[in-house]
Design a protein around this motif. Structure first.
Motif, PDB file in Angstrom:
ATOM      1  N   GLY A 103       0.638  -0.907  -0.209  1.00 13.95           N
ATOM      2  CA  GLY A 103      -0.363   0.052  -0.166  1.00 13.95           C
ATOM      3  C   GLY A 103       0.687   1.392   0.046  1.00 13.95           C
ATOM      4  O   GLY A 103       0.442   2.075  -0.747  1.00 13.95           O
ATOM      5  N   ARG A 153      -2.908   2.082   0.915  1.00 14.76           N
ATOM      6  CA  ARG A 153      -3.007   3.438  -0.359  1.00 14.76           C
ATOM      7  C   ARG A 153      -3.524   4.732  -0.219  1.00 14.76           C
ATOM      8  O   ARG A 153      -2.916   5.663  -0.164  1.00 14.76           O
ATOM      9  N   ASP A 174       1.181   2.181  -9.185  1.00 14.17           N
ATOM     10  CA  ASP A 174       0.034   2.129  -8.603  1.00 14.17           C
ATOM     11  C   ASP A 174      -1.051   1.361  -8.963  1.00 14.17           C
ATOM     12  O   ASP A 174      -1.599   0.321  -8.584  1.00 14.17           O
ATOM     13  N   VAL A 196      -3.597  -5.932  -6.379  1.00 17.91           N
ATOM     14  CA  VAL A 196      -5.393  -6.493  -5.530  1.00 17.91           C
ATOM     15  C   VAL A 196      -6.610  -6.115  -5.450  1.00 17.91           C
ATOM     16  O   VAL A 196      -7.285  -7.538  -4.743  1.00 17.91           O
ATOM     17  N   GLU A 197      -7.105  -6.182  -6.428  1.00 26.03           N
ATOM     18  CA  GLU A 197      -8.058  -6.346  -6.580  1.00 26.03           C
ATOM     19  C   GLU A 197      -8.215  -8.005  -6.726  1.00 26.03           C
ATOM     20  O   GLU A 197      -9.411  -8.957  -6.499  1.00 26.03           O
ATOM     21  N   SER A 229       2.215   1.661  -3.492  1.00 24.60           N
ATOM     22  CA  SER A 229       0.906   2.176  -4.345  1.00 24.60           C
ATOM     23  C   SER A 229       1.063   3.042  -4.120  1.00 24.60           C
ATOM     24  O   SER A 229       0.683   4.502  -5.038  1.00 24.60           O
ATOM     25  N   ARG A 237      -4.989  -1.793   0.729  1.00 18.01           N
ATOM     26  CA  ARG A 237      -5.972  -0.751  -0.080  1.00 18.01           C
ATOM     27  C   ARG A 237      -6.188   0.637   1.232  1.00 18.01           C
ATOM     28  O   ARG A 237      -5.873   1.479   0.261  1.00 18.01           O
ATOM     29  N   GLN A 255      -2.316  -2.320  -7.849  1.00 19.16           N
ATOM     30  CA  GLN A 255      -4.149  -2.310  -7.780  1.00 19.16           C
ATOM     31  C   GLN A 255      -4.570  -3.667  -8.364  1.00 19.16           C
ATOM     32  O   GLN A 255      -5.846  -3.875  -7.741  1.00 19.16           O
TER      33      GLN A 255
END
Length: 222
Positions: free
Chosen positions: A44, A105, A55, A62-63, A47, A102, A59
């Motif tokens: 985070g 970030r 980033d 992360v998703e 990112s 998340r 991300q």
């Protein structure tokens, strides 16, 4: 009078197992949540501070992690590996960092445009120093709240794994005790007593997290 909470199928004192199980469950919660916390903070922070294609790439990672049902992923990995308590802790930690990443970030995105960050960059400080010596201390409050919820979730995950038969049978955890109760319906107290202990500690940690959020949130200050 000798065994206040009865015994298990092997004649062991359930109250003693609960005391030892508290140490095991808390260790699992702290280690697993701590591992997820470290990974989430690193991803985070990078990112949110660097932005751009870094980033974007992180991300998407992360998703992808958030798309998978976490507990199903833990079940699959543990079923493929050995039922060792250390492996269980590592697996829970490695699959639970997406939410922390998340959150971090968002905090870094908000802090990276502040005047103190721009001043540190103008002084020529290294990016790692700016990230972890200046920005990170200003994001500790929401991270502590997230950590308490993570410990509670890790304890619940380990107990659920043990209850369905994927826990470490060599350690006296509360989930293993519940598994014995599931396999021996003549001993219902093997489910009720550790279940109440798990409920109590998870509820306490969640209440602690809620109270920390209410105490730290500046919107609630009058």
């Amino acid at each position: 009078g000798t065994y206040w909470l009865g015994t298990d199928g092997g004649g062991h004192d359930v109250l003693t197992i609960l005391f030892f199980g508290a140490r095991v469950s808390l260790t699992v919660g702290l280690v697993a949540a701590g591992l997820a916390f470290v990974i989430g903070v690193l991803i985070g922070a990078v990112s949110g501070y660097f932005g751009g294609w870094v980033d974007l790439l992180l991300q998407r990672l992360v998703e992808i992690m958030m798309c998978f049902p976490t507990f199903i992923l833990i079940l699959t990995v543990v079923a493929m590996l050995d039922r060792d308590i250390f492996i269980i802790m590592i697996v829970i930690g490695l699959t639970g960092w997406a939410g922390v990443a998340r959150l971090v970030r968002g905090e870094f995105l908000a802090q990276s445009v502040r005047d103190y960050v721009l001043a540190a960059e103008a002084l020529g400080l290294s990016r790692s120093r700016i990230m972890f010596r200046h920005i990170l201390p200003n994001t500790v409050a929401p991270l502590l709240i997230s950590l308490t919820f993570g410990i509670a979730g890790s304890i619940g995950a380990e107990s659920t794994l043990a209850f369905v038969g994927l826990g470490d049978p060599t350690v006296p955890s509360w989930g293993v005790l519940m598994e014995q109760g599931r396999l021996n319906i003549r001993y219902p107290w093997l489910i009720y007593t550790p279940g109440l202990a798990i409920f109590t500690i998870v509820m306490t940690l969640n209440l602690l997290g809620n109270n920390l959020r209410d105490a730290i949130d500046p919107k609630n200050q009058r």
